[in-house]
Design an enzyme around this catalytic site. Structure first.
Site, PDB file in Angstrom:
ATOM      1  N   THR A  46     -36.565  -7.663  11.340  1.00  0.00           N
ATOM      2  CA  THR A  46     -36.195  -8.115  12.675  1.00  0.00           C
ATOM      3  C   THR A  46     -37.259  -7.641  13.658  1.00  0.00           C
ATOM      4  OG1 THR A  46     -34.474  -8.055  14.392  1.00  0.00           O
ATOM      5  CG2 THR A  46     -34.738  -6.072  13.068  1.00  0.00           C
ATOM      6  N   HIS A 100     -28.085   5.312   2.897  1.00  0.00           N
ATOM      7  CA  HIS A 100     -28.408   6.581   2.232  1.00  0.00           C
ATOM      8  C   HIS A 100     -27.610   6.766   0.945  1.00  0.00           C
ATOM      9  CE1 HIS A 100     -30.511  10.202   1.978  1.00  0.00           C
ATOM     10  NE2 HIS A 100     -30.191  10.799   3.120  1.00  0.00           N
TER      11      HIS A 100
END
Length: 437
Positions: free
Chosen positions: A356, A408
């Site tokens: 993006t 994560h």
């Protein structure tokens, strides 16, 4: 003989749509392939064209109703039937009865979607399911404001929840759609929350205006919040000297455009750099499904594009096989069709990683939010001259901050930082992309 107007296939991750607006009225003449009705999905607005020329004989599904692929929206009369329909349309019509829940003509939904979007499946319900839904109070005027659509009413009955618990819906006039029920049931501790009374809408002050969120905006909000609630999202930053890429682009942009018919931008360099980094660190290109990890041997690169109705993410399938010119051509084509509302639904499904670029709007730094079920998204930002120390001397260099948000749960910090360093190295020395080193 009348020709049926059918809901087209909506894409692998979309199984229902809302009838947003009829462009023709019953009795009006239509041409073959002329747009008749707009359908609003969770991602884009789709125009349904006339399958043949004739007269719109009748409208089977009213605006605000939810439909599935294959559902009959209306009929087009040809020949004598068309003339009869035209005559009927021009004669005085009897007073219409009070409007009830919009009818839904449903067909079997397509198979499993590659990227499921919660709350999009319509289950046909016999009879006036909305009037029988729990909590509607026998169809009083106050309750009909948020009367569930038939598919939602059936699901509410099965789950033993009421319209008051679900609250105002996302369909037209605040009616509850199946997606609203699924969203309610997916909330943590839904049972205790169900007992609470929905907060009444506050009164508006002078200068305020209340506007219903579009289905696309509701879905964007839900999916972004879902990403925050589900993924262990973390963002790491770095900065990249854009001087080498800018110099290479300035030197070859005219030759590039003359040969390939498209301008050479920065995005193709970042796509190629990310592809190389993803092949070295495959966890950033993977996804979690249950207690399993799904690794991919390909890169389906999502490119975030701002459209008139919100952000959409068309996908460059098998980006690892594309050259600079093909990448630039496809991105330019995506941008044009997003602005024109012509992007196909299947072109926004199946992405494995996203880029993006907030820099085109002037963003200097931001933390992009993951696009589930992807595990990584790269944020590009504004190029700005800054003083940098180069070989012991201070120089003014065109610098850009990069941000990598990652899940994560699957990507370790070392992998994320190393991935971003590889992207930085490839951009600062574009020859690495040509030599694959």
């Amino acid at each position: 003989m009348a020709t049926e107007i059918l809901v087209p296939t909506l894409g692998e991750s979309v199984s229902s749509a809302t009838v947003a607006r009829w462009l023709k009225k019953a009795g009006e003449a239509v041409k073959a392939d002329e747009p008749l009705v707009e359908l609003e999905t969770d991602k884009v607005t789709v125009e349904v064209n006339a399958p043949s020329a004739g007269v719109l004989e009748g409208i089977a599904v009213q605006e605000g109703a939810e439909v599935e692929p294959g559902a009959v929206l209306g009929h087009i009369a040809a020949g004598a039937g068309a003339a009869a329909a035209q005559a009927a349309a021009s004669s005085p019509a009897p007073a219409a009865p009070a409007p009830g829940p919009a009818p839904i003509v449903a067909a079997p939904a397509p198979g499993n979607a590659a990227v499921p979007s919660p709350g999009n499946t319509t289950v046909p319900s016999p009879g006036n399911a909305a009037a029988k839904a729990p909590g509607t109070g026998g169809g009083s005027q106050a309750d009909s404001t948020h009367a569930p659509l038939p598919a939602a009413a059936k699901l509410m009955a099965e789950a033993n929840v009421t319209a008051a618990q679900v609250g105002p819906g996302s369909a037209k006039d605040g009616r509850i759609a199946k997606g609203d029920v699924l969203d309610f049931l997916s909330r943590p501790a839904a049972a205790p929350a169900a007992a609470a009374t929905p907060k009444a809408a506050r009164g508006l002050e002078a200068g305020e205006e209340r506007v219903k969120m579009t289905r696309l905006r509701v879905t964007i909000a839900r999916r972004l919040k879902e990403a925050q609630n589900t993924a262990a999202m973390l963002t790491t930053f770095n900065e990249v000297d854009m001087g080498a890429v800018m110099g290479l682009r300035a030197e070859y942009k005219d030759h590039f455009e003359k040969k390939h018919g498209v301008k050479l931008g920065f995005m193709s360099f970042f796509v190629k750099a990310c592809v190389a980094a993803l092949q070295e660190f495959p966890a950033v290109n993977a996804e979690i499904e249950g207690d399993e990890l799904i690794y991919k041997q390909f890169v389906h690169m999502g490119i975030a594009v701002g459209g008139p109705n919100g952000l959409v993410v068309p996908v460059l399938k098998n980006a690892q096989e594309l050259g600079f010119a093909e990448i630039e051509k496809r991105i330019a084509d995506f941008g044009k069709r997003v602005r024109d509302g012509q992007l196909k639904l299947e072109e926004m499904a199946g992405g494995s990683f996203t880029i993006t670029n907030g820099g085109i709007y002037g963003s200097l730094m931001s933390t992009p939010i993951l696009n589930p079920p992807q595990s990584g998204i790269l944020g590009m930002h504004k190029i700005q001259d800054r003083p940098m120390v180069v070989a012991g001397k201070v120089e003014v260099r065109p610098m850009m901050y990069l941000a990598l948000s990652y899940d994560h749960r699957i990507v370790d910090g070392k992998e994320a930082v190393s991935f971003l360093v590889r992207v930085k190295e490839a951009i600062e020395d574009p020859r690495r992309l040509l030599l694959a080193v």
